[in-house]
Enzyme design. Structure first.
Site, short mmCIF file in Angstrom:
data_model
loop_
_atom_site.label_atom_id
_atom_site.label_comp_id
_atom_site.label_asym_id
_atom_site.label_seq_id
_atom_site.Cartn_x
_atom_site.Cartn_y
_atom_site.Cartn_z
N GLU A 186 8.87 8.30 -11.92
CA GLU A 186 9.31 7.57 -10.89
C GLU A 186 10.79 6.91 -11.97
O GLU A 186 11.58 6.36 -11.28
CB GLU A 186 8.03 6.18 -10.32
CG GLU A 186 7.02 6.25 -11.64
CD GLU A 186 6.62 5.01 -11.75
OE1 GLU A 186 6.88 4.63 -9.84
OE2 GLU A 186 6.06 4.45 -12.58
N ASN A 209 8.75 6.29 -4.48
CA ASN A 209 9.82 4.43 -4.19
C ASN A 209 10.11 4.78 -5.17
O ASN A 209 11.52 3.63 -4.94
CB ASN A 209 8.44 4.10 -3.81
CG ASN A 209 7.39 4.15 -3.06
OD1 ASN A 209 7.38 5.21 -1.96
ND2 ASN A 209 6.39 3.80 -3.11
N ASP A 210 9.96 4.21 -6.79
CA ASP A 210 10.53 3.48 -7.43
C ASP A 210 11.71 4.53 -8.12
O ASP A 210 12.72 4.99 -8.28
CB ASP A 210 9.77 3.45 -8.69
CG ASP A 210 8.95 2.29 -8.89
OD1 ASP A 210 9.84 1.58 -8.29
OD2 ASP A 210 7.91 2.32 -8.74
N HIS A 231 16.66 -4.39 11.46
CA HIS A 231 15.20 -4.60 10.49
C HIS A 231 14.05 -4.23 12.27
O HIS A 231 12.43 -4.07 12.36
CB HIS A 231 14.66 -5.25 10.33
CG HIS A 231 15.27 -5.65 9.06
ND1 HIS A 231 16.50 -5.94 8.52
CD2 HIS A 231 14.95 -4.72 7.83
CE1 HIS A 231 17.33 -5.31 7.26
NE2 HIS A 231 15.65 -4.96 7.23
N CYS A 279 2.91 10.98 -4.91
CA CYS A 279 2.34 9.86 -4.00
C CYS A 279 3.48 9.01 -3.31
O CYS A 279 3.20 7.68 -2.97
CB CYS A 279 1.67 9.13 -5.15
SG CYS A 279 1.86 8.22 -6.79
N ARG A 284 -3.74 1.98 -6.67
CA ARG A 284 -3.21 0.54 -7.79
C ARG A 284 -3.82 -0.39 -8.34
O ARG A 284 -4.36 -0.84 -7.35
CB ARG A 284 -2.07 0.01 -6.27
CG ARG A 284 -0.84 1.35 -5.51
CD ARG A 284 -0.15 0.96 -5.20
NE ARG A 284 1.41 0.90 -4.87
CZ ARG A 284 1.14 1.87 -4.11
NH1 ARG A 284 0.84 2.10 -2.99
NH2 ARG A 284 2.86 2.60 -4.12
N ARG A 321 -5.22 5.02 -11.32
CA ARG A 321 -3.48 4.32 -12.99
C ARG A 321 -3.58 3.44 -13.19
O ARG A 321 -3.75 2.10 -12.46
CB ARG A 321 -1.71 4.17 -10.62
CG ARG A 321 -0.86 4.06 -11.81
CD ARG A 321 0.26 3.70 -10.94
NE ARG A 321 0.50 2.38 -9.98
CZ ARG A 321 1.29 2.23 -9.08
NH1 ARG A 321 1.89 3.57 -8.96
NH2 ARG A 321 0.63 1.45 -8.72
C1 PEP Z 1 6.52 4.98 -6.72
O1 PEP Z 1 6.94 4.15 -6.96
O2 PEP Z 1 6.24 5.52 -5.48
C2 PEP Z 1 4.86 4.32 -6.39
C3 PEP Z 1 3.60 5.76 -5.63
O3 PEP Z 1 4.22 3.42 -7.16
P1 PEP Z 1 4.37 1.98 -6.55
O4 PEP Z 1 4.86 2.16 -5.19
O5 PEP Z 1 3.14 1.37 -6.56
O6 PEP Z 1 5.47 1.86 -7.47
MG MG Z 2 6.10 3.28 -8.64
#
Ligand code: PEP
Ligand code: MG
Length: 814
Positions: free
Chosen positions: A681, A704-705, A445, A752, A552, A588
């Site tokens: 996602e 990300n998700d 980290h 995104c 967001r 969103r």
């Molecule tokens: C994602 O999940 O990639 C995304 C862009 O949404 P968040 O990071 O807000 O969950």
């Molecule tokens: Mg997400």
């Protein structure tokens, strides 16, 4: 025209094998000042990748395109091996023509070589001669013109331009001939006043077509039209030219200094030039005993509560600066501190008369030691985190004098045994030019935080760094993982220049940020911003963003005690449409749940919040919230260009239910329809993308998700988050599947998630067919510059390679 001198020719050579032959050809090029020594290895690597045997006893070894910067001046060398050397099974080479070509000046040589190739006697003459001038004359003479076929003799003709760095040389010509051979038709290629058989590699090479050369491809026969179509496509796509096969390079030129270096692990890129400074934390001293254990217990609780609050702030600061992933470690630290067993244990140790710092230190040391003994390196690595948290509380208990180490007020390169994430997060990049630690790893980290702060760092450099004396300027090379403790004045100058070049590169990115992200062969990729509050819309435009790909909307709901009204939401959105002035804003709808808790919504506690009532699921349960938000969005859409998208869509039922609510709100407002998209996602959305594509206008992939759900790794997990790499082939294949389904339905796909903001990720995503990259504001100039620096074809090839990889590491290594 290329020159060849006797110094570049070695007669009567004898070599044991192909490698020695290539090395000898390379050495001649080194000795004659054409290449750096490293290019010889590149020639050997090139041979591994593709055979350079030309035919009739001649081979033409040359290096990899990516190493062209090791070529000092275009040139060739000739090694004559009268006894021959086995090149490959059944191929014996007598003449090794080493080529170092910056561009296409060597084509004349290739042309001449191929003319020699047709002539057995001419080859023998070159192999046997004692006179270098014989070789020089034969290889460097200008090509004569011959009788050539003309267009009138053929049914079909097409004019094409051969793009690519080196023209119609061996590999593209091979591809061309292979395609041509697949057709019955007779195929001729004309260049200037010469023509050659399109199905013969030799013939094609003889033409000597340079980069940008215009050729006429002529065909006659039953399938002439199909043949020309196939050849036209292949030429336009670059004939698998080596340059396209080349991986886009993300690395910077190596810093070459003469002074001795200490090698470690490259942890954070960049070059630092500053005096060394040992990082010594002041010793935390405390009394071991105390009379009033109740008072000590309350002191301990107070210190833990303060540490928790500090960690919360630190999390927010690092998250705002560098994203959630990088901040996650401080959430984990909060978790450690909240461990009731730890607190109980420390409190128990206060009896009968111990002080709070003593008891705390004992409890922490015991935990860290037991973690350290675990065989699993990931788990044992957490010992450092436990100690980091322990020190934080201990400093609070010991009072102000035990504050963090004192640092000079001018920039320094810190030298330390090891640094904790907390130490690093507190560094001011204005004063900490870089750091080098004796211990630590590149994925710690500490390294991640150093990267997010743009502080060059080398870790794991060994104990010897601790003996270095502070003094004059040292140079730290964060890309190469080296520390030069006593660089010569000329080394310092070299390092300064290299640092300047890096800065210049960043400056160019800044200066060109308003130019579109147009690849070198004309493919446009939209680069837009991820934002979280109204002020960021203007900042996104200022950074070169072409709109907003993800707003967001949660931001309006967090850190308050009741939901925002429709008017509040409307006002915020209008502020953004004004700033965007007609550029698209993808709003969103609320994505609360998971790790984003909103106390006033009084959501029931869940065992697995990421798999619970999150995103659109919450909105469908709380239609009051949803309808209010949709009303604000639909009204604001009349003041600018708003597209809407729903998060966390897992099933068609979710999507349809959300669209039904949207439609009823729209009807009640009598508002015009707007484009509706969805986040991809959740894995089911990928698998059902073809069906979803029928019911939305666009997809935006949330990597990300998608990564956390596909790899089943909590995105905020203190240790797993590191492995949850969105460049994993599983995620890339999912993106590709989504793109294919969308394309078949005439819809577009954006991304995104964080991957879009990583240069390597952005390039691969674009190559997979993603049309829009929505990235954090600071990444916009870099991502645009990255796209502009490459051909779309290169991105496509890289993406296809990435899809075939087996691990994220393989993708990163491409
Ligand atoms: C994602 O999940 O990639 C995304 C862009 O949404 P968040 O990071 O807000 O969950
Ligand atoms: Mg997400």
């Amino acid at each position: 025209m290329i020159r060849l001198s006797p110094a570049e020719i070695r007669l009567k050579a004898s070599v044991p094998n192909k490698t020695a032959a290539i090395r000898q050809a390379g050495q001649l090029l080194v000795d004659s000042g054409h290449i750096q020594v490293g290019y010889v290895d590149s020639m050997l690597a090139r041979e591994e990748a593709a055979n350079t045997y030309l035919g009739n006893g001649i081979a033409i070894p040359h290096g990899l395109p990516k190493d062209r910067d090791m070529i000092l001046a275009t040139g060739i060398s000739v090694t004559q091996i009268p006894d021959g050397v086995t090149w490959n099974k059944g191929e014996t080479v007598y003449l090794v023509v080493g080529i170092a070509a910056k561009s296409d000046e060597h084509l004349q040589i290739l042309t001449n070589l191929t003319q020699v190739l047709d002539d057995e006697a001419a080859v023998q003459k070159l192999v046997q001669t004692d006179d270098p001038q014989v070789i020089i004359r034969r290889l460097t003479q200008a090509a004569g013109s011959g009788e050539a076929a003309t267009a009138e003799d053929f049914d079909q003709v097409v004019n094409l331009v051969v793009e690519g760095g080196t023209g119609l040389h061996a590999r593209p010509a091979t591809v061309f001939a292979e395609i041509a051979k697949g057709f019955e038709a007779e195929i001729q290629v004309r260049y200037g006043d010469q023509a050659g058989n399109g199905k013969s590699l030799m013939s094609l090479l003889k033409l000597g077509v340079p980069s940008g050369g215009e050729i006429q491809v002529m065909a006659k026969g039953a399938d002439a039209e199909a043949a020309l179509q196939a050849l036209q496509t292949a030429v336009e796509e670059g004939l698998e030219e080596e340059e396209e096969a080349e991986t886009p390079q993300l690395e910077v030129p190596e810093l070459v200094l003469d002074s001795p270096a200490i090698a470690g692990v490259a942890a954070s890129p960049g070059i630092a030039i500053a005096p060394l400074h040992p990082y010594t934390r002041s010793q935390i001293t405390y009394a071991d005993t105390a009379a009033d254990s109740a008072a000590e217990a309350s002191r301990l609780n107070q210190a833990i509560a303060t540490a928790q609050a500090d960690l919360k702030d630190l999390y927010q600061t690092v998250k705002a600066r560098s994203g959630k992933g990088k901040a996650a470690i401080f959430q984990a630290h909060q978790e450690f501190l909240a461990d009731p067993e730890l607190i109980q244990d420390a409190t128990a140790r206060l009896q009968p008369n111990h002080s709070a710092p003593w008891a705390w230190q004992q409890a922490i040391a015991e935990r860290a030691a037991s973690l350290e003994q675990l065989a699993d390196p990931v788990l044992s690595g957490r010992a450092a985190d436990v100690r980091d948290v322990g020190q934080r509380v201990l400093r609070l208990l010991a009072g102000a004098e035990a504050a963090a180490a004192k640092l000079p007020d001018h920039p320094v390169i810190l030298i330390a045994d090891d640094l904790t994430p907390s130490d690093t997060a507190g560094f001011d990049p204005e004063r900490i030019a870089g750091f080098c630690t004796a211990k630590g790893g590149g994925t710690s980290h500490t390294a991640i935080i150093a990267r997010s702060l743009n502080i060059p760092a080398v870790v794991g450099a060994g104990e010897s760094v601790l003996d270095l004396a502070a003094g004059g300027n040292a140079v730290l090379d964060g890309d190469g993982g080296r520390l030069f403790p006593q660089p010569s004045p000329s080394d310092v100058e070299t390092a300064q220049q290299a640092r300047g070049q890096r800065q210049a590169q960043q400056d160019v990115e800044q200066q060109t940020r308003f130019q579109p992200a147009l690849s070198r062969d004309g493919q446009r990729i939209e680069v837009v911003a991820n934002i979280g509050n109204p002020a960021e819309a203007a900042q996104a435009i200022h950074a070169g963003g072409e709109g907003v790909g993800l707003l967001r909307t949660e931001f309006l709901f967090l850190n308050r005690d009741r939901p925002p009204s429709e008017a509040e939401q409307y006002d915020a959105l209008v502020q953004m449409t004004r700033a965007l002035n007609g550029l698209p804003l993808i709003v969103r709808t609320l994505d609360i749940g998971g790790d984003k808790a909103v106390p006033y919504l009084e959501m029931a506690a869940e065992e697995n919040p990421f798999l619970g009532i999150r995103g659109v699921r919450l909105c469908l349960e709380r239609t009051d919230l949803f309808e209010t938000q949709l009303r604000a969005i639909l009204r604001a859409a009349q003041t600018g260009y708003i597209r809407l998208m729903f998060p966390m869509i897992a099933t068609l039922e979710d999507l349809r239910a959300a669209k039904t609510v949207l439609e009823s709100v729209r009807a009640s407002l009598d508002a015009p329809p707007i484009e509706v998209g969805m986040m991809v996602e959740v894995p089911s959305a990928v698998l059902m993308a073809a069906e979803f594509a029928q019911e939305v206008d666009f997809f935006s992939v949330g990597t990300n998700d998608l990564t956390q759900y596909l790899l089943a790794m909590d995105r905020g997990h203190p240790t797993l988050a590191k492995q949850a790499d969105a460049l994993h082939p599983a995620i890339l294949r999912a993106v590709y599947q989504t793109v294919q389904a969308a394309t078949a339905a005439g819809k577009w796909v954006g991304v995104c998630g964080g991957l879009a903001g990583e240069p390597q990720g952005a390039v691969i995503l674009a190559g997979l067919g993603v049309k829009e990259l929505s990235v954090s504001i600071p990444s916009i100039p870099t991502i645009k510059a990255k796209i502009r620096g490459l051909k779309y074809k290169q991105m496509q090839r890289l993406a296809q390679k990435a899809l075939k990889c087996r691990t994220a590491e393989e993708v990163r290594a491409l």
